[in-house]
Design a protein around this motif. Structure first.
Motif, mmCIF file in Angstrom:
data_model
loop_
_atom_site.group_PDB
_atom_site.id
_atom_site.type_symbol
_atom_site.label_atom_id
_atom_site.label_comp_id
_atom_site.label_asym_id
_atom_site.label_seq_id
_atom_site.Cartn_x
_atom_site.Cartn_y
_atom_site.Cartn_z
ATOM 1 N N UNK A 314 0.829 -1.201 0.000
ATOM 2 C CA UNK A 314 0.000 0.000 0.000
ATOM 3 C C UNK A 314 0.865 1.254 0.000
ATOM 4 N N UNK A 315 1.940 1.252 0.775
ATOM 5 C CA UNK A 315 2.818 2.407 0.848
ATOM 6 C C UNK A 315 3.512 2.704 -0.464
ATOM 7 N N UNK A 316 3.711 1.672 -1.282
ATOM 8 C CA UNK A 316 4.351 1.858 -2.582
ATOM 9 C C UNK A 316 3.352 2.225 -3.669
ATOM 10 N N UNK A 317 2.069 2.322 -3.295
ATOM 11 C CA UNK A 317 1.049 2.701 -4.262
ATOM 12 C C UNK A 317 0.624 1.584 -5.193
ATOM 13 N N UNK A 548 9.644 -5.690 1.516
ATOM 14 C CA UNK A 548 10.610 -4.701 1.034
ATOM 15 C C UNK A 548 11.705 -5.359 0.203
ATOM 16 N N UNK A 549 12.143 -6.539 0.603
ATOM 17 C CA UNK A 549 13.179 -7.256 -0.142
ATOM 18 C C UNK A 549 12.690 -7.661 -1.526
ATOM 19 N N UNK A 550 11.403 -8.030 -1.613
ATOM 20 C CA UNK A 550 10.861 -8.515 -2.887
ATOM 21 C C UNK A 550 10.154 -7.418 -3.678
ATOM 22 N N UNK A 551 10.157 -6.194 -3.166
ATOM 23 C CA UNK A 551 9.396 -5.123 -3.794
ATOM 24 C C UNK A 551 9.800 -4.864 -5.242
ATOM 25 N N UNK A 552 11.100 -4.834 -5.582
ATOM 26 C CA UNK A 552 11.446 -4.619 -6.996
ATOM 27 C C UNK A 552 10.849 -5.669 -7.922
ATOM 28 N N UNK A 553 10.824 -6.929 -7.486
ATOM 29 C CA UNK A 553 10.254 -7.993 -8.312
ATOM 30 C C UNK A 553 8.740 -7.825 -8.452
ATOM 31 N N UNK A 557 6.632 -7.129 -12.020
ATOM 32 C CA UNK A 557 5.538 -7.988 -12.467
ATOM 33 C C UNK A 557 4.256 -7.192 -12.655
ATOM 34 N N UNK A 558 3.974 -6.258 -11.734
ATOM 35 C CA UNK A 558 2.752 -5.459 -11.846
ATOM 36 C C UNK A 558 2.831 -4.482 -13.015
#
Length: 567
Positions: A314-317, A548-553, A557-558
């Motif tokens: 949610x924080x990353x939008x 947070x660790x997997x956020x770039x992945x 994908x999104x």
């Protein structure tokens, strides 16, 4: 004409000197609507990229058509391999493209690792699309039931969104067509419509009945929320209404609520904005198979880690359109959808858990459960109130097990407090929940991670989150065994045996169920802490760290799922 290659995903992170060299060799070509840019079977030695306009890819032999829009590329395989073009590319409207020769392409690949990586990513995305989501890119049909003049702004808004996400989509009013003509239109669309595009077919209530047989499972029947008797059809029934989220009637199932100001903004927008029209955008993405779904696993106290995952997303939008879960995963899903934000849900849950931990609530003469039912009722009522599924901010489904009939039950309507109690009713710890003729206990008995519900809803991106102990950290087996033996020797030490066996059963099964998702997050938690509600805040932190660790992945994908057209 300038060519801002630096803003193109294919050239991201390519050095400035290399970009300048590429632009010196870049050619621009213009094509009128209907012009054949590349013909199937003909040789080609160049990479093409759209500057403006749109092109359609037509596979020979009657294959599906795919629409491409800027900044998408085509011709990359023939440029790399030297093989003839496998599909014809036709300008769908007046278009401009840039062209890079194969030799320039090879030189850039040899000199720039970033360009090599970006091109490999593009090829991987297209391969994944063809092998994993080919059915989703069939032309779809959305049959609109019983619309009138007042619904025209809504249909205009939806069509604008459909054209954004699924270029080549068509809106046709069939109110004056007979059933035979409308059915023929649908069949022709199946054969000739661009892959992934949508035929928005507006028809009256009386005219829709003969067309239901023409609908497939990928299609949708769009109906007003006040239409209580929807006809039987294999297509997905999608309900909508005008209003403000959260003010829905208590009865019935969740439906898409479209605020009037969003409808007006989406209907008049020259450029689509998912932020200005969030509710309309969600409905459009559901109709085009681009919903983002999250399935959350069992876990008892460790399941609170899901709150941390939700906070990060949610924080990353990032959109979270549909949630489902078993046991604590289901209880967290309902809380998130009720309070509207992960942070608000976390604050309330942690406060109530702290109160519960101080009061204990054990029964001296337990019958159906170790914990007092009245204490559990107090907590669930404080957390969920009298809210129903229809009143949640997002659609939610939770899983429970029916002990009476030995089957799985999916709860997505009625009171959410009752559903939360049922999905998290760990046998022996919490009392089973009576719902009609069913006697319900923890959903983890039948499903640990309900990722299958994401597929059943047709989510375009399926994310699973599961918690499990981090045995890699607990390397001292002797110390772990001594600690467990000590706990077993204490009063009510049976909790350690029952809880440990329950968790072990679930962890072995959870991984295989999570494989049904497109991406799964395994959240490591300290060994032996799965039922330690006093460590609730630490569990939430475990979820935050993993997300947070997997956020770039997840972002990558999104981005692929939410981009217009196809990769």
């Amino acid at each position: 004409m300038s060519h801002p290659l630096a803003d193109h995903p294919l050239f991201a992170d390519v050095s400035a000197p290399a970009l300048a060299q590429l632009e010196r060799h870049l050619q621009t070509q213009r094509f009128a609507a209907g012009d054949v840019i590349l013909r199937a079977g003909a040789p080609s030695a160049a990479l093409y990229g759209l500057i403006d306009g749109a092109v359609r890819i037509e596979v020979s032999g009657g294959g599906r058509r795919v629409m491409l829009v800027p900044p998408q590329c085509f011709g990359e395989l023939s440029a790399l391999t030297g093989d003839p073009v496998s599909a014809s590319v036709v300008a769908d409207r007046d278009s401009a493209v840039w062209v890079l020769s194969a030799q320039v392409l090879f030189d850039a690949l040899a000199q720039e690792s970033a360009f090599f990586r970006n091109l490999a990513t593009l090829l991987g995305q297209r391969l994944r699309e063809r092998t994993r989501r080919s059915l989703a890119h069939r032309p779809r049909v959305v049959l609109v039931a019983g619309s009138d003049a007042a619904d025209k702004p809504v249909l205009t808004a939806l069509f604008n969104g459909l054209r954004h996400y699924a270029p080549g989509s068509v809106w046709h009013s069939a109110a004056r067509d007979d059933a035979v003509r409308s059915a023929e239109r649908i069949r022709r669309w199946r054969d000739e419509g661009p892959g992934g595009a949508v035929l928005l077919l507006d028809t009256g209530t009386e005219g829709r009945a003969p067309l239901l047989a023409e609908l497939d499972a990928d299609d949708a029947l769009l109906a007003g929320a006040d239409e209580t008797l929807l006809p039987d059809t294999v297509a997905t029934a999608v309900a909508w209404r005008r209003g403000v989220p959260g003010d829905a009637a208590a009865a019935g199932r969740w439906c898409h609520t479209l605020p009037p100001d969003e409808i007006d903004a989406a209907a008049s927008a020259a450029v689509w904005s998912s932020h200005r029209c969030a509710a309309v955008d969600h409905l459009v993405r559901r109709l085009t198979g681009r919903e983002v779904g999250l399935a959350m696993s069992v876990g008892a106290a460790a399941g609170l880690a899901h709150l941390g995952v939700l906070e990060v997303l949610e924080g990353d939008g990032l959109p979270i359109d549909f949630l489902c879960g078993s046991s604590m995963g289901g209880a967290v899903a309902i809380a998130f959808a009720r309070y509207g934000s992960a942070r608000a849900a976390t604050e309330v849950i942690l406060r109530l858990i702290a109160d519960f931990a101080r009061s204990k609530g054990f029964q001296w003469l337990p019958r159906g459960s170790l914990l007092s039912t009245s204490r559990v009722l107090t907590i669930t009522e404080a957390l969920y109130g009298d809210t129903t599924f229809a009143q949640l901010r997002r659609p939610v489904a939770v899983v429970a097990a029916d002990l009476a009939m030995g089957k799985r039950v999916v709860l997505d309507s009625g009171a959410v407090a009752l559903a939360a109690r049922a999905t998290a009713a760990i046998p022996g710890v919490f009392e089973p929940v009576r719902l009609g003729d069913a006697v319900l206990v923890d959903g983890g008995v039948v499903t640990r991670v309900p990722a299958d519900l994401l597929a059943a809803r047709g989510c375009g991106f399926k994310l699973a989150a599961l918690v499990r102990p981090d045995y890699a950290v607990a390397t001292d087996a002797a110390h772990a065994a001594d600690r467990l033996e000590t706990r077993l020797g204490r009063p009510l030490g049976l909790r350690a045996a029952v809880g440990g066996a329950w968790r072990l059963l679930g962890w072995w099964d959870s991984a295989s169920q999570a494989e049904r998702a497109d991406l799964s997050l395994t959240i490591p938690i300290p060994v032996g802490e799965g039922f330690n509600f006093a460590a609730a805040e630490a569990m939430v932190d475990c979820g935050r760290r993993t997300a947070l660790q997997r956020l770039p992945q997840i972002r990558s994908a999104l981005q692929e799922v939410l981009a217009p057209g196809v990769p």
